[in-house]
Design a protein around this motif. Structure first.
Motif, PDB file in Angstrom:
ATOM      1  N   ASP A 325      -7.324 -16.328  53.984  1.00  0.00           N
ATOM      2  CA  ASP A 325      -6.989 -15.220  54.872  1.00  0.00           C
ATOM      3  C   ASP A 325      -5.599 -14.676  54.534  1.00  0.00           C
ATOM      4  OD1 ASP A 325      -6.473 -13.465  56.919  1.00  0.00           O
ATOM      5  OD2 ASP A 325      -6.817 -14.893  58.550  1.00  0.00           O
ATOM      6  N   ALA A 326      -5.531 -13.404  54.166  1.00  0.00           N
ATOM      7  CA  ALA A 326      -4.271 -12.802  53.734  1.00  0.00           C
ATOM      8  C   ALA A 326      -3.270 -12.626  54.869  1.00  0.00           C
ATOM      9  CB  ALA A 326      -4.538 -11.447  53.081  1.00  0.00           C
ATOM     10  N   SER A 327      -3.689 -12.785  56.120  1.00  0.00           N
ATOM     11  CA  SER A 327      -2.769 -12.621  57.248  1.00  0.00           C
ATOM     12  C   SER A 327      -1.971 -13.886  57.538  1.00  0.00           C
ATOM     13  CB  SER A 327      -3.542 -12.213  58.510  1.00  0.00           C
ATOM     14  OG  SER A 327      -4.398 -13.270  58.943  1.00  0.00           O
ATOM     15  N   LEU A 328      -2.245 -14.975  56.832  1.00  0.00           N
ATOM     16  CA  LEU A 328      -1.536 -16.230  57.075  1.00  0.00           C
ATOM     17  C   LEU A 328      -0.055 -16.105  56.728  1.00  0.00           C
ATOM     18  CD1 LEU A 328      -3.876 -19.034  55.677  1.00  0.00           C
ATOM     19  CD2 LEU A 328      -3.175 -18.739  58.039  1.00  0.00           C
ATOM     20  N   PRO A 329       0.823 -16.738  57.502  1.00  0.00           N
ATOM     21  CA  PRO A 329       2.221 -16.835  57.085  1.00  0.00           C
ATOM     22  C   PRO A 329       2.316 -17.510  55.723  1.00  0.00           C
ATOM     23  CG  PRO A 329       1.962 -17.524  59.369  1.00  0.00           C
ATOM     24  CD  PRO A 329       0.579 -17.362  58.814  1.00  0.00           C
ATOM     25  N   ARG A 330       3.220 -17.026  54.902  1.00  0.00           N
ATOM     26  CA  ARG A 330       3.466 -17.542  53.554  1.00  0.00           C
ATOM     27  C   ARG A 330       2.415 -17.089  52.529  1.00  0.00           C
ATOM     28  NH1 ARG A 330       3.013 -22.496  52.485  1.00  0.00           N
ATOM     29  NH2 ARG A 330       4.335 -22.395  50.676  1.00  0.00           N
ATOM     30  N   TYR A 331       1.385 -16.350  52.958  1.00  0.00           N
ATOM     31  CA  TYR A 331       0.395 -15.886  51.980  1.00  0.00           C
ATOM     32  C   TYR A 331       1.070 -15.009  50.919  1.00  0.00           C
ATOM     33  CZ  TYR A 331      -3.785 -13.680  50.006  1.00  0.00           C
ATOM     34  OH  TYR A 331      -4.757 -13.230  49.141  1.00  0.00           O
ATOM     35  N   ALA A 332       1.901 -14.063  51.369  1.00  0.00           N
ATOM     36  CA  ALA A 332       2.545 -13.157  50.420  1.00  0.00           C
ATOM     37  C   ALA A 332       3.479 -13.922  49.486  1.00  0.00           C
ATOM     38  CB  ALA A 332       3.316 -12.069  51.168  1.00  0.00           C
ATOM     39  N   ALA A 333       4.177 -14.941  49.997  1.00  0.00           N
ATOM     40  CA  ALA A 333       5.083 -15.725  49.159  1.00  0.00           C
ATOM     41  C   ALA A 333       4.318 -16.487  48.080  1.00  0.00           C
ATOM     42  CB  ALA A 333       5.884 -16.693  50.029  1.00  0.00           C
ATOM     43  N   VAL A 334       3.196 -17.086  48.467  1.00  0.00           N
ATOM     44  CA  VAL A 334       2.371 -17.808  47.492  1.00  0.00           C
ATOM     45  C   VAL A 334       1.819 -16.837  46.448  1.00  0.00           C
ATOM     46  CG1 VAL A 334       0.214 -19.095  47.181  1.00  0.00           C
ATOM     47  CG2 VAL A 334       1.784 -19.693  49.043  1.00  0.00           C
ATOM     48  N   SER A 335       1.340 -15.686  46.905  1.00  0.00           N
ATOM     49  CA  SER A 335       0.813 -14.686  45.980  1.00  0.00           C
ATOM     50  C   SER A 335       1.894 -14.218  45.007  1.00  0.00           C
ATOM     51  CB  SER A 335       0.251 -13.507  46.777  1.00  0.00           C
ATOM     52  OG  SER A 335      -0.326 -12.550  45.907  1.00  0.00           O
ATOM     53  N   ALA A 336       3.115 -14.011  45.527  1.00  0.00           N
ATOM     54  CA  ALA A 336       4.222 -13.593  44.667  1.00  0.00           C
ATOM     55  C   ALA A 336       4.500 -14.627  43.589  1.00  0.00           C
ATOM     56  CB  ALA A 336       5.470 -13.366  45.519  1.00  0.00           C
ATOM     57  N   TYR A 337       4.544 -15.891  43.980  1.00  0.00           N
ATOM     58  CA  TYR A 337       4.814 -16.969  43.023  1.00  0.00           C
ATOM     59  C   TYR A 337       3.755 -17.013  41.922  1.00  0.00           C
ATOM     60  CZ  TYR A 337       5.226 -21.715  41.196  1.00  0.00           C
ATOM     61  OH  TYR A 337       5.335 -22.807  40.374  1.00  0.00           O
ATOM     62  N   LEU A 338       2.492 -16.917  42.314  1.00  0.00           N
ATOM     63  CA  LEU A 338       1.407 -16.987  41.325  1.00  0.00           C
ATOM     64  C   LEU A 338       1.396 -15.754  40.423  1.00  0.00           C
ATOM     65  CD1 LEU A 338      -1.405 -18.485  43.592  1.00  0.00           C
ATOM     66  CD2 LEU A 338      -0.159 -19.652  41.755  1.00  0.00           C
ATOM     67  N   HIS A 339       1.683 -14.585  40.974  1.00  0.00           N
ATOM     68  CA  HIS A 339       1.749 -13.379  40.143  1.00  0.00           C
ATOM     69  C   HIS A 339       2.910 -13.453  39.155  1.00  0.00           C
ATOM     70  CE1 HIS A 339      -1.128 -11.294  42.878  1.00  0.00           C
ATOM     71  NE2 HIS A 339      -1.367 -10.597  41.788  1.00  0.00           N
ATOM     72  N   GLU A 340       4.038 -14.006  39.591  1.00  0.00           N
ATOM     73  CA  GLU A 340       5.158 -14.154  38.649  1.00  0.00           C
ATOM     74  C   GLU A 340       4.780 -15.082  37.507  1.00  0.00           C
ATOM     75  OE1 GLU A 340       9.828 -15.636  38.404  1.00  0.00           O
ATOM     76  OE2 GLU A 340       8.759 -15.672  40.323  1.00  0.00           O
ATOM     77  N   ARG A 341       4.144 -16.196  37.835  1.00  0.00           N
ATOM     78  CA  ARG A 341       3.734 -17.133  36.785  1.00  0.00           C
ATOM     79  C   ARG A 341       2.656 -16.530  35.878  1.00  0.00           C
ATOM     80  NH1 ARG A 341       1.555 -22.220  37.681  1.00  0.00           N
ATOM     81  NH2 ARG A 341       2.207 -22.536  35.533  1.00  0.00           N
ATOM     82  N   ASP A 342       1.913 -15.573  36.413  1.00  0.00           N
ATOM     83  CA  ASP A 342       0.852 -14.931  35.628  1.00  0.00           C
ATOM     84  C   ASP A 342       1.380 -13.752  34.799  1.00  0.00           C
ATOM     85  OD1 ASP A 342      -1.909 -14.874  34.881  1.00  0.00           O
ATOM     86  OD2 ASP A 342      -2.203 -13.126  36.176  1.00  0.00           O
ATOM     87  N   GLY A 343       2.712 -13.541  34.825  1.00  0.00           N
ATOM     88  CA  GLY A 343       3.295 -12.502  33.990  1.00  0.00           C
ATOM     89  C   GLY A 343       3.289 -11.118  34.596  1.00  0.00           C
ATOM     90  N   ASP A 344       3.316 -11.025  35.927  1.00  0.00           N
ATOM     91  CA  ASP A 344       3.323  -9.726  36.606  1.00  0.00           C
ATOM     92  C   ASP A 344       4.531  -9.660  37.532  1.00  0.00           C
ATOM     93  OD1 ASP A 344       2.819  -7.351  37.843  1.00  0.00           O
ATOM     94  OD2 ASP A 344       0.840  -7.891  38.633  1.00  0.00           O
ATOM     95  N   PRO A 345       5.742  -9.483  36.966  1.00  0.00           N
ATOM     96  CA  PRO A 345       6.951  -9.518  37.794  1.00  0.00           C
ATOM     97  C   PRO A 345       7.049  -8.356  38.775  1.00  0.00           C
ATOM     98  CG  PRO A 345       7.479  -8.849  35.549  1.00  0.00           C
ATOM     99  CD  PRO A 345       6.052  -9.296  35.534  1.00  0.00           C
ATOM    100  N   GLU A 346       6.472  -7.198  38.438  1.00  0.00           N
ATOM    101  CA  GLU A 346       6.557  -6.060  39.347  1.00  0.00           C
ATOM    102  C   GLU A 346       5.827  -6.343  40.653  1.00  0.00           C
ATOM    103  OE1 GLU A 346       5.509  -1.276  39.486  1.00  0.00           O
ATOM    104  OE2 GLU A 346       5.310  -2.417  37.619  1.00  0.00           O
ATOM    105  N   THR A 347       4.593  -6.839  40.551  1.00  0.00           N
ATOM    106  CA  THR A 347       3.835  -7.201  41.752  1.00  0.00           C
ATOM    107  C   THR A 347       4.513  -8.351  42.493  1.00  0.00           C
ATOM    108  OG1 THR A 347       1.760  -6.480  40.743  1.00  0.00           O
ATOM    109  CG2 THR A 347       1.602  -7.990  42.610  1.00  0.00           C
ATOM    110  N   ALA A 348       5.016  -9.321  41.732  1.00  0.00           N
ATOM    111  CA  ALA A 348       5.670 -10.476  42.347  1.00  0.00           C
ATOM    112  C   ALA A 348       6.892 -10.047  43.151  1.00  0.00           C
ATOM    113  CB  ALA A 348       6.066 -11.486  41.281  1.00  0.00           C
ATOM    114  N   ALA A 349       7.715  -9.144  42.603  1.00  0.00           N
ATOM    115  CA  ALA A 349       8.915  -8.681  43.316  1.00  0.00           C
ATOM    116  C   ALA A 349       8.532  -7.989  44.618  1.00  0.00           C
ATOM    117  CB  ALA A 349       9.717  -7.743  42.418  1.00  0.00           C
ATOM    118  N   ARG A 350       7.492  -7.143  44.562  1.00  0.00           N
ATOM    119  CA  ARG A 350       7.054  -6.442  45.772  1.00  0.00           C
ATOM    120  C   ARG A 350       6.577  -7.440  46.829  1.00  0.00           C
ATOM    121  NH1 ARG A 350       2.123  -5.268  47.251  1.00  0.00           N
ATOM    122  NH2 ARG A 350       1.274  -5.599  45.143  1.00  0.00           N
TER     123      ARG A 350
END
Length: 379
Positions: A325-350
């Motif tokens: 569920d994307a409404s969970l607290p920390r969902y965006a933080a986890v998504s940011a971390y995984l996107h950064e590791r996946d080589g997408d810093p622009e999405t991760a920063a947002r």
């Protein structure tokens, strides 16, 4: 005013009033009135026996309320039985009160909320944050719980699972740093483990010890949050880790797995790794699978997505995250971390910036803001 002293005295004073015949809701109200009076009087005239002073004033407040609401016969009986002011017996009523709050007439969620408010000393706002609900909703829940137990004598304690849930939430609130209740939660859980032969009690104690062992390394000298992977493991409390692992192994050997034992197993795997790179993420994913089976908790699935990202790569972690569920607290933080590791810093920063706006405490907000700024500066 010594607020720490006041907080430590509350459970014992409530316990004494309950033993004298006050129902829990009335005792809690009377003690709150006594605390208000203490704030007014103590700065100019501090008592030699703070606990005895609170007991005397709270008991008088209770009697005043009883006189106003009960019949003449019951009022006069209460007055005749009023103990004389003086020293009160020692002893720790806190653990007993935790059990009494797990009353059969209350739902587990109401029992936890009432205990955290009346015995744990947390504010309604802090309890609401622990439950991930609005403060107004939690205030209504606590009010309903107090009305439910009003006039009820706590002669039959509730179940162990509710008490464990209370202790778990108290520890987490203290560990977050807003209210330092972590050490108190460990102390009470030790008492419970000594009194009850239950593998989940041992599992919770092990979990607390393993998390508490990392406390000194969780923040930098300037107060900023240090992620687990970046912590100085030389600052971890090895004695607490060894004790936690020993307690956990004994509990697991009984083959009665519960959620606290499974969480402790995850914490033990982190503690066992000499470096972050040597963490056994494959086993951690397996333990999260067990936790998901035991609890069906969306938060467990969120944490599992992180572990999958470490064990099988960030793309696999994002796939697992898509089922949460994307409404969970920390969902965006986890998504940011995984996107950064996946080589997408622009999405991760947002996403880091989005997570910072909904962070639950200042340290977490500042950490996420710095992560977003770091990636933006690279761009």
């Amino acid at each position: 005013m010594d607020e720490v002293l006041l907080r430590s005295l509350i459970p014992g004073v409530i316990g004494i009033l309950v033993r004298r015949g006050a129902d829990f809701a009335a005792a809690e109200d009377a003690v709150q009135d006594a605390l208000v009076e203490a704030v007014r009087v103590w700065p100019d005239d501090p008592p030699r026996d703070p606990k005895g002073w609170l007991v005397t004033v709270a008991w008088r407040r209770f009697l005043d309320a009883t006189r106003a609401e009960a019949s003449r016969r019951r009022r006069e009986e209460a007055v005749e039985e009023e103990p004389a002011p003086g020293p009160v017996p020692g002893g720790d009523d806190t653990l007993r009160l935790y059990f009494l709050c797990a009353h059969p007439s209350l739902t587990p969620s109401s029992a936890v909320a009432l205990t955290l408010r009346a015995v744990g000393g947390l504010t309604t706002r802090q309890i609401a944050r622990a439950y991930l609900v609005p403060e107004a909703t939690m205030a209504q829940r606590i009010s309903r719980a107090k009305r439910t137990v009003s006039g009820v004598r706590f002669e039959r304690p509730g179940d162990v699972s509710t008490v464990l849930r209370v202790l778990y939430l108290v520890f987490n609130e203290g560990y977050a740093g807003d209210v330092d209740l972590a050490a108190e939660a460990i102390r009470l859980t030790r008492q419970l483990a000594a009194a009850i032969d239950h593998p989940e009690v041992a599992g919770l104690l092990a979990l607390m010890l393993l998390h508490h062992a990392r406390r000194a390394a969780r923040t930098a000298p300037d107060g900023s949050l240090v992620p687990l992977a970046e912590q100085d493991r030389g600052r971890w409390d090895t004695a607490a880790i060894a004790e936690g692992v020993r307690i956990l192994q004994a509990a697991l050997a009984r083959d009665r797995l519960g959620e606290y034992q499974a969480q402790a197993a995850v914490a033990a795997l982190h503690a066992d790794a000499p470096t972050a790179a040597e963490t056994d993420w494959v086993q951690i994913v397996e333990w999260y699978d067990e936790l998901a089976r035991l609890t069906r908790s969306p938060v467990v699935r969120l944490n599992r997505a992180v572990a999958v990202g470490e064990a099988d790569g960030p793309r696999a972690g994002l796939t697992a995250l898509a089922e949460v569920d994307a409404s969970l607290p920390r969902y965006a933080a986890v998504s940011a971390y995984l996107h950064e590791r996946d080589g997408d810093p622009e999405t991760a920063a947002r996403l880091y910036a989005e997570a910072a706006r909904t962070a639950q405490n200042t340290a977490e907000r500042d950490h996420l803001t710095r992560q977003a700024a770091r990636l933006n500066s690279r761009r």
